[in-house]
Design a protein around this motif. Structure first.
Motif, mmCIF file in Angstrom:
data_model
loop_
_atom_site.group_PDB
_atom_site.id
_atom_site.type_symbol
_atom_site.label_atom_id
_atom_site.label_comp_id
_atom_site.label_asym_id
_atom_site.label_seq_id
_atom_site.Cartn_x
_atom_site.Cartn_y
_atom_site.Cartn_z
ATOM 1 N N HIS A 9 0.797 -1.222 0.000
ATOM 2 C CA HIS A 9 0.000 0.000 0.000
ATOM 3 C C HIS A 9 0.828 1.269 0.000
ATOM 4 O O HIS A 9 0.297 2.369 -0.027
ATOM 5 N N ARG A 10 2.139 1.120 0.044
ATOM 6 C CA ARG A 10 3.030 2.285 0.075
ATOM 7 C C ARG A 10 2.712 3.202 1.250
ATOM 8 O O ARG A 10 2.775 4.428 1.128
ATOM 9 N N LEU A 11 2.335 2.584 2.344
ATOM 10 C CA LEU A 11 2.188 3.347 3.586
ATOM 11 C C LEU A 11 3.442 3.077 4.406
ATOM 12 O O LEU A 11 3.901 1.928 4.478
ATOM 13 N N LEU A 12 4.008 4.103 5.012
ATOM 14 C CA LEU A 12 5.193 3.895 5.841
ATOM 15 C C LEU A 12 4.850 2.921 6.966
ATOM 16 O O LEU A 12 3.804 3.037 7.609
ATOM 17 N N ASP A 13 5.744 1.963 7.177
ATOM 18 C CA ASP A 13 5.517 0.938 8.192
ATOM 19 C C ASP A 13 6.336 1.305 9.431
ATOM 20 O O ASP A 13 7.549 1.065 9.477
ATOM 21 N N PHE A 14 5.674 1.873 10.419
ATOM 22 C CA PHE A 14 6.405 2.356 11.589
ATOM 23 C C PHE A 14 6.925 1.226 12.469
ATOM 24 O O PHE A 14 7.766 1.450 13.323
ATOM 25 N N ALA A 15 6.457 0.008 12.229
ATOM 26 C CA ALA A 15 7.013 -1.137 12.953
ATOM 27 C C ALA A 15 8.497 -1.294 12.619
ATOM 28 O O ALA A 15 9.296 -1.736 13.441
ATOM 29 N N LEU A 16 8.884 -0.907 11.390
ATOM 30 C CA LEU A 16 10.281 -1.029 10.976
ATOM 31 C C LEU A 16 11.180 0.009 11.653
ATOM 32 O O LEU A 16 12.400 -0.094 11.594
ATOM 33 N N ALA A 17 10.580 1.013 12.257
ATOM 34 C CA ALA A 17 11.372 2.012 12.974
ATOM 35 C C ALA A 17 11.956 1.419 14.255
ATOM 36 O O ALA A 17 12.906 1.945 14.813
ATOM 37 N N GLU A 18 11.389 0.306 14.690
ATOM 38 C CA GLU A 18 11.901 -0.381 15.880
ATOM 39 C C GLU A 18 12.762 -1.554 15.444
ATOM 40 O O GLU A 18 12.538 -2.132 14.391
ATOM 41 N N ASP A 19 13.752 -1.918 16.283
ATOM 42 C CA ASP A 19 14.528 -3.132 16.010
ATOM 43 C C ASP A 19 13.717 -4.351 16.424
ATOM 44 O O ASP A 19 12.683 -4.220 17.080
#
Lengths: 154, 364
Positions: B126-136
């Protein structure tokens, strides 16, 4: 030295392929404590890094063209003053090339062949086949299943 | 004119030290390792290998680290490195029929034998930023099917070939293969030289050129006949052996575009083909390359209309981003003497102009 005629080319192509595609740490691990390590050997050509131009075909099946180069390491050895071994591998791993060349030499000798196939080549081949099958099964899970909605007219 | 200027040595040395510090960034933040770049920025690595025209994942990762993520700088570093190595020879042509497929889609046949295999694709995200990836600590796991894919998959072009609706490839392996890295490009260029230049060409440039053909500048009515990505074995014939051996395997992306061809006096209407091939997973590049390859065949197919993407001198002279950056960026190097002479010419012209204007005014 054994002449090439005494070695089955397809068998040699096969083990050279397995050695080239092996992950270097796995190969070095299997080779490290082998008794054949004690046989005298020397370099005919020390491991050397160079390039090979990789080619494709237009349309996958047409005229050849140059796609781009790849790093390749080659090495040649003589083992036991009679067995010549060669290695050509993608990448720049000198230890991998040395081990592959020494094994290529030894595998040409019927006295060592069966045992080295069993202890080194087959485990590597098995690991490569497993890895390939796993990648393929993951890809297979992404296969699209098209279905057609049944219309209730008939 | 470019003139060597003495006196900048210390400034240059200190600029390099400042660059090294800036590259490292905040020392409180852990340093990037090459395996991290290779594994987690793998499409950047693929692009550097493709346009650097050198397959070596570790070197491409090093180049990206050294270039602070600047793609063209990294490609430049890889190109420079390759000139330091001897060439052992050329491989046998890669056999993409026998690719170990990880992705394979066709926009032309829904039910093609072997199926549509999406693989690891950005398509349908969906080309939405995945904020889960901001965490390790994210450990995603792919779904594993019970059975692997079939060993080999027929090509879409093969299906059309059975009906005689597609042009067939000409094969003549007695012909030498052009090498644009060793011989100066000459025009008209043969398709092998064009494909090599496109394979190392800038993705952005080729994307724009391919896009222009879709928008009507040399319309070629393309369909993505087939896109496949996966591993192929590399075969090489060492002279000391005299027979082909596999020296490893690499990942490639291949694209075959199918294009309408209305036919001519001598040729029946049929589909024609444009081809793209790139190291790693470089799908946009392979598709763009296929579009431009087909557009560049305009002369051969008698359909040239003067569109930019059909002009091989224009395309091939401007597709290489290392050449382009060299010439464009050299403008920032000292041109003091050049500029002084231009300045003096301009002053003279201005003096003449002002004198003439004054005379004209006086006469009126």
């Amino acid at each position: 030295m054994l002449s090439d005629a005494t070695v089955d080319v397809s068998a040699r192509r096969d083990w050279m392929s397995v050695l080239a595609k092996a992950k270097a740490p796995s190969l070095l691990e299997l080779w490290r404590d082998r008794p054949e390590q004690r046989l005298p050997w020397h370099f005919i050509r020390r491991p050397e890094v160079g390039l090979t131009m990789l080619r494709g075909r237009a349309g996958g099946d047409g005229q050849r063209f140059n796609l781009g180069e790849a790093t390749v390491t080659r090495c040649s050895v003589e083992v036991d003053r009679r067995l010549m071994g060669h290695a050509y591998l993608l990448g720049r791993d000198l230890q991998h090339a040395e081990a592959a060349a020494r094994l290529d030499a030894l595998l040409q000798d019927p006295d060592y062949q069966a045992e080295l196939l069993r202890a080194v080549i087959e485990p590597l081949r098995h690991a490569q086949a497993e890895e390939r099958a796993l990648a393929s099964r993951k890809a297979a899970a992404t296969t699209v299943d098209f279905f057609t909605l049944v219309r209730g007219e008939d | 004119m470019y003139v060597a200027v003495k006196g900048g040595e210390r400034a240059i040395e200190n600029a390099h030290k400042l660059l090294a510090e800036a590259r490292r960034g905040d020392p409180e933040v852990p340093e990037l390792s090459l395996p991290q770049i290779e594994q987690q920025l793998s499409l950047a690595v693929d692009r550097v290998m493709t346009e650097g025209s050198l397959h070596d994942r570790e070197l491409a990762a090093l180049a990206l680290k050294q270039a602070r993520g600047d793609m063209i700088e990294a490609i430049f570093l890889v190109r420079a490195y390759r000139t330091t190595l001897p060439r052992f020879g050329a491989s046998e042509p890669l056999d993409t029929d026998n690719m170990a497929i990880r992705r394979r889609v066709s926009a032309t046949y829904k039910d093609l034998p072997g199926g549509q295999i999406l693989g690891p694709t950005f398509d349908y995200t969906h080309r939405l930023l995945d904020f889960a990836l901001a965490e390790d600590g994210v450990h995603p796991e792919a779904r594993v099917a019970d059975d692997p894919l079939p060993q080999s998959m027929p090509r879409v072009t093969g299906l059309l070939d059975a009906e005689g609706l597609i042009e067939s490839s000409e094969v003549d392996d007695s012909r030498p293969v052009a090498d644009v890295t060793r011989e100066a490009e000459s025009f008209p260029a043969d398709r092998d030289a064009r494909l090599q230049a496109l394979a190392r060409g800038d993705e952005g440039f080729l994307l724009a050129m391919g896009y222009s053909t879709q928008r009507g500048f040399g319309n070629t009515h393309p369909f993505a006949g087939e896109i496949r990505m996966g591993e192929v074995a590399v075969e090489f014939i060492p002279e000391e052996l005299g027979f082909a051996i596999e020296i490893g395997e690499i990942t490639v992306t291949e694209c075959e575009m199918l294009n309408q061809f209305k036919g001519s006096d001598t040729h029946a209407p049929k589909f024609t083909r444009g081809y793209g091939l790139a190291f790693g997973q470089c799908e946009r590049k392979a598709m763009s390359m296929a579009l431009v390859d087909r557009a560049l065949r305009a002369r051969e197919l008698g359909e040239a209309s003067g569109a930019p993407a059909q002009d091989e001198e224009f395309v091939l002279y401007h597709s290489d981003n290392v050449q382009a950056t060299g010439f464009s960026e050299h403008l920032k190097l000292p041109h003091y003497v050049d500029f002084q002479s231009e300045l003096s010419i301009l002053r003279n012209l201005r003096r003449d102009h002002d004198t003439k204007a004054a005379r004209k005014e006086a006469a009126e």
